[in-house]
Design an enzyme around this catalytic site. Sequence first.
Site, PDB file in Angstrom:
ATOM      1  CB  CYS A 115      17.244 -24.073  -6.134  1.00  0.00           C
ATOM      2  SG  CYS A 115      16.685 -25.065  -4.829  1.00  0.00           S
ATOM      3  CE  LYS A 141     -23.216 -15.194   6.821  1.00  0.00           C
ATOM      4  NZ  LYS A 141     -22.254 -14.586   6.112  1.00  0.00           N
ATOM      5  CE  LYS A 191     -20.679 -19.068   4.375  1.00  0.00           C
ATOM      6  NZ  LYS A 191     -19.793 -17.973   4.632  1.00  0.00           N
ATOM      7  CD  GLU A 251     -32.498 -10.826   9.730  1.00  0.00           C
ATOM      8  OE1 GLU A 251     -31.492 -10.316   9.329  1.00  0.00           O
ATOM      9  OE2 GLU A 251     -33.153 -10.247  10.770  1.00  0.00           O
ATOM     10  CE  LYS A 295     -29.799 -11.178  12.324  1.00  0.00           C
ATOM     11  NZ  LYS A 295     -30.059  -9.953  11.827  1.00  0.00           N
ATOM     12  CE1 TYR A 297     -28.113  -6.964  16.689  1.00  0.00           C
ATOM     13  CE2 TYR A 297     -25.777  -6.209  16.044  1.00  0.00           C
ATOM     14  CZ  TYR A 297     -26.588  -6.435  16.785  1.00  0.00           C
ATOM     15  OH  TYR A 297     -26.115  -6.934  18.335  1.00  0.00           O
ATOM     16  CD  GLU A 332     -22.971  -7.898   4.174  1.00  0.00           C
ATOM     17  OE1 GLU A 332     -23.313  -7.482   5.604  1.00  0.00           O
ATOM     18  OE2 GLU A 332     -22.001  -8.579   3.991  1.00  0.00           O
ATOM     19  CG  ASP A 341      -1.931  -0.912   1.253  1.00  0.00           C
ATOM     20  OD1 ASP A 341      -2.318  -1.358   2.267  1.00  0.00           O
ATOM     21  OD2 ASP A 341      -2.124  -1.416   0.167  1.00  0.00           O
ATOM     22  CG  PHE A 342       5.074   2.708   2.296  1.00  0.00           C
ATOM     23  CD1 PHE A 342       6.129   2.748   1.660  1.00  0.00           C
ATOM     24  CD2 PHE A 342       4.729   3.946   2.813  1.00  0.00           C
ATOM     25  CE1 PHE A 342       7.226   3.771   1.730  1.00  0.00           C
ATOM     26  CE2 PHE A 342       5.796   4.967   3.155  1.00  0.00           C
ATOM     27  CZ  PHE A 342       6.926   5.006   2.535  1.00  0.00           C
ATOM     28  CD  GLU A 343       7.170   0.747  -4.724  1.00  0.00           C
ATOM     29  OE1 GLU A 343       7.875   0.820  -3.712  1.00  0.00           O
ATOM     30  OE2 GLU A 343       7.607   0.408  -5.853  1.00  0.00           O
ATOM     31  CB  CYS A 366      12.846 -26.311  -1.476  1.00  0.00           C
ATOM     32  SG  CYS A 366      14.304 -25.896  -1.752  1.00  0.00           S
ATOM     33  CB  SER A 393     -17.655 -13.012  12.519  1.00  0.00           C
ATOM     34  OG  SER A 393     -17.077 -13.479  13.567  1.00  0.00           O
ATOM     35  CG  LEU A 394     -23.741 -13.960  12.061  1.00  0.00           C
ATOM     36  CD1 LEU A 394     -24.547 -13.920  10.991  1.00  0.00           C
ATOM     37  CD2 LEU A 394     -24.451 -13.933  13.508  1.00  0.00           C
ATOM     38  CB  CYS A 445      13.459 -27.365  -5.476  1.00  0.00           C
ATOM     39  SG  CYS A 445      13.059 -25.616  -5.274  1.00  0.00           S
ATOM     40  CB  CYS A 476      15.657 -22.091  -2.828  1.00  0.00           C
ATOM     41  SG  CYS A 476      14.270 -22.396  -3.685  1.00  0.00           S
TER      42      CYS A 476
HETATM   43  S1  IVH Z   1     -26.409  -9.947  11.608  1.00  0.00           S
HETATM   44  C1  IVH Z   1     -24.076  -9.887  15.431  1.00  0.00           C
HETATM   45  N1  IVH Z   1     -27.862 -10.587   9.682  1.00  0.00           N
HETATM   46  O1  IVH Z   1     -22.547 -11.797   8.104  1.00  0.00           O
HETATM   47  C2  IVH Z   1     -24.523 -10.203  14.318  1.00  0.00           C
HETATM   48  N2  IVH Z   1     -25.439 -10.478   9.542  1.00  0.00           N
HETATM   49  O2  IVH Z   1     -20.545 -13.471   9.335  1.00  0.00           O
HETATM   50  C3  IVH Z   1     -24.815  -9.070  13.564  1.00  0.00           C
HETATM   51  N3  IVH Z   1     -24.529 -10.669   7.189  1.00  0.00           N
HETATM   52  O3  IVH Z   1     -20.596  -9.541   9.529  1.00  0.00           O
HETATM   53  C4  IVH Z   1     -25.117  -9.526  12.274  1.00  0.00           C
HETATM   54  N4  IVH Z   1     -26.387 -11.020   6.201  1.00  0.00           N
HETATM   55  O4  IVH Z   1     -21.640  -8.785   7.252  1.00  0.00           O
HETATM   56  C5  IVH Z   1     -26.682 -10.237  10.113  1.00  0.00           C
HETATM   57  N5  IVH Z   1     -29.128 -10.955   7.990  1.00  0.00           N
HETATM   58  C6  IVH Z   1     -27.999 -10.829   8.380  1.00  0.00           C
HETATM   59  C7  IVH Z   1     -26.820 -10.732   7.277  1.00  0.00           C
HETATM   60  C8  IVH Z   1     -25.507 -10.646   7.984  1.00  0.00           C
HETATM   61  C9  IVH Z   1     -25.132 -11.035   5.949  1.00  0.00           C
HETATM   62  C10 IVH Z   1     -23.089 -10.442   7.329  1.00  0.00           C
HETATM   63  C11 IVH Z   1     -22.788  -9.495   7.975  1.00  0.00           C
HETATM   64  C12 IVH Z   1     -21.698 -10.245   9.208  1.00  0.00           C
HETATM   65  C13 IVH Z   1     -21.493 -11.683   8.562  1.00  0.00           C
HETATM   66  C14 IVH Z   1     -21.257 -12.616   9.608  1.00  0.00           C
END
Ligand code: IVH
Length: 668
Positions: A409, A115, A312, A113, A288, A226, A173, A34-36, A424, A83-84, A406, A430
């Site tokens: 080398c 994702k 997922k 919901e 949730k 959220y 998002e 990033d610096f360069e 290696c 994160s989740l 390798c 190398c």
């Molecule tokens: S709730 C503490 N709801 O998934 C939980 N997150 O892996 C707050 N994401 O960083 C997040 N859809 O970027 C929530 N319906 C949804 C979502 C969602 C996508 C993303 C979000 C989060 C990531 C977690």
Amino acid sequence: MSTDKEKSRIDQLRNLLQHYNHQYYNLSISEVSDFEYDLLLKELIDLENKNPDYFNPSSPSQRVGSDSNQEFEKEPHSFPMLSLDNTYSKEELFDFESRNKKLLPEDYQYICELKYDGASISLKYENGILTRALTRGDGTIGDNVTANVKTIKSIPLKLKGTDYPDEFEIRGEIFIPHDGFNEMNKIRKAAGEPEFANPRNTAAGSLKTLNTSIVASRPLDCFLYYMIGKNLPSNSHYDNMQLARDWGFKVPSIIQKCKDINEVIKFIEHWDTERKNLPYDIDGIVIKIDSLKQQKNLGMTAKSPRWATSFKFKADQVKTKLLSIDYQVGRTGAITPVANLEPVLLAGTTVKRASLHNSDQINLLDIRLNDYVFVEKGGEIIPKIVDIDKDLRTTKSKAVDYIKLCPECGTELIRLEGEAKHYCPNDTGCPPQIKGRIEHFISRKAMNIGAAEATVEALVDNGLIHDSADLYFLTKEDVLGLDRFAEKSANNLIESIEKSKEVPFHRVLFALGIRYVGETVAKTIALELKTIENIRKASTEQLTEIHEIGERIASGIIDYFKNDINIKIIDKLKISGVQLDIKEDSYQLYENKLNGQTFVISGTFEKYSRDELKELIVKYGGKNTGSISAKTNYLLAGENIGPSKLEKVKKLNIPVINEGDFINMIEE
Ligand code: IVH
């Protein structure tokens, strides 16, 4: 510089920056630090300002973004952006259900919901006005991208109505819908500009673009999912989201109340097939607990809330032919086999190469040349081969003859016990290992010297340096002799090398690239042994006596100092004035991960004694108190904890964490 020379330098810089942009935004490859990059961009902007008649609207100075973290103000999140947890298996959802049943005495309901697959954002509203937008960053500190976010039309700058809290944050998002993405690429293609690879990376890249007018031209959109704050209107997440819609936010209409996991699974199954018809990308379902009070009772681990999880969807797969295998030699000498594939379209990008990880993976899947293989793209950028189609195997199918020497080398490869990768062992002779070690040495978390991969390559190839220590003996004239270097950039490089002499010892130790000595291990050893000489002389016994240092790390260190070439490097570093012993107050070595939060410790623990835990809390910037009060942030609970303490934390809604959760918090 004469005007003509300046103009030709402008052309050169424009081409170079355009190339780096393409590599970065479209191919996710960083060829320069990033610096360069910033230096080159700054040089271009300065020269363009001096030569206004040479203005060009498509110059990288007019359109580039930069992921350079230096460009946006960093600010702490008011509430961490967690994160989740995620799972691909329905069985694990039943585990989630059992845990909720156990921990919540009353009835509860789930909210399901989609994702969304984009870039998460946290928006702060004060008295109904958008005052700040922060990216997730590391979850604790994010980049302030307010100016860019203000260009997204679906995000209200001023809320409707009056019934919103004086101060709150709403998270969501930022994404690019398919239509907008395709249209944008069509225009880029017609203009001869490179197309973007996929909506998610483009959304994230756009947010970090410096020129707001470019952000404004991107078809960005934002779903909010959220709300967080001290005085939220309702105890129900669902109801809060409906209110948020009335205030002007784009809250998705696909949101469903479910009474149990069976209903959740129906929702998942429906959207696993229906997602193909959605006008934007999703990669799973988020589940949730609806009640905020129950959310608080369930609390969180260091990384994710216990009140939510995500399911997922399986990544998209395609089938294609494996043409050949290349072997790449990494910085540490680790060999990675890379498959060359018949080009195939997968999730919006053309895939030509895929990682095969190691020889075990090839044997396990029984992968042979000319086989048809299934390629999958998960969260990572490089796709992987996950299976083969044996039915399509022909007589042309040929077993893989894994290399023994390798490819760089010619040294015979070795495989260390318990390790999947071949290595290696010629680490000091190398070429990619030499260059890789120097690149590691100069990287931001190590010596933080601003030089690009291409610069290291040129320095080594021109015989100006043979190892990292040689950097300290470079002169400006040496650097000026290289392509692409002018007076200013050469000065900058030399200054940056000079400045690195102030880098503290633990980072120098990490910079040396000793096998198994990562950032944390380097800190621990530096704190304990204090000087490079002590480390060099330490025996395996002395090393393994240090907390968290095992035989493997110890042997990495011993082997490093056995090699004369490394001893010569250390000697040269000594002469050049690099920090080779500890200077600062040892506690400063620990990051302020606990950020002043107050812990009460109770019970007995497996890994650490209570005193050790207390010390760790202080070292990492937390506070330790004896009794629970409203000011306590966490109860760190071990075995045999008294019921009165538990009752008290429950009353005060204080999250209870165990030893593992705590270790995660400081080790993250
Ligand atoms: S709730 C503490 N709801 O998934 C939980 N997150 O892996 C707050 N994401 O960083 C997040 N859809 O970027 C929530 N319906 C949804 C979502 C969602 C996508 C993303 C979000 C989060 C990531 C977690």
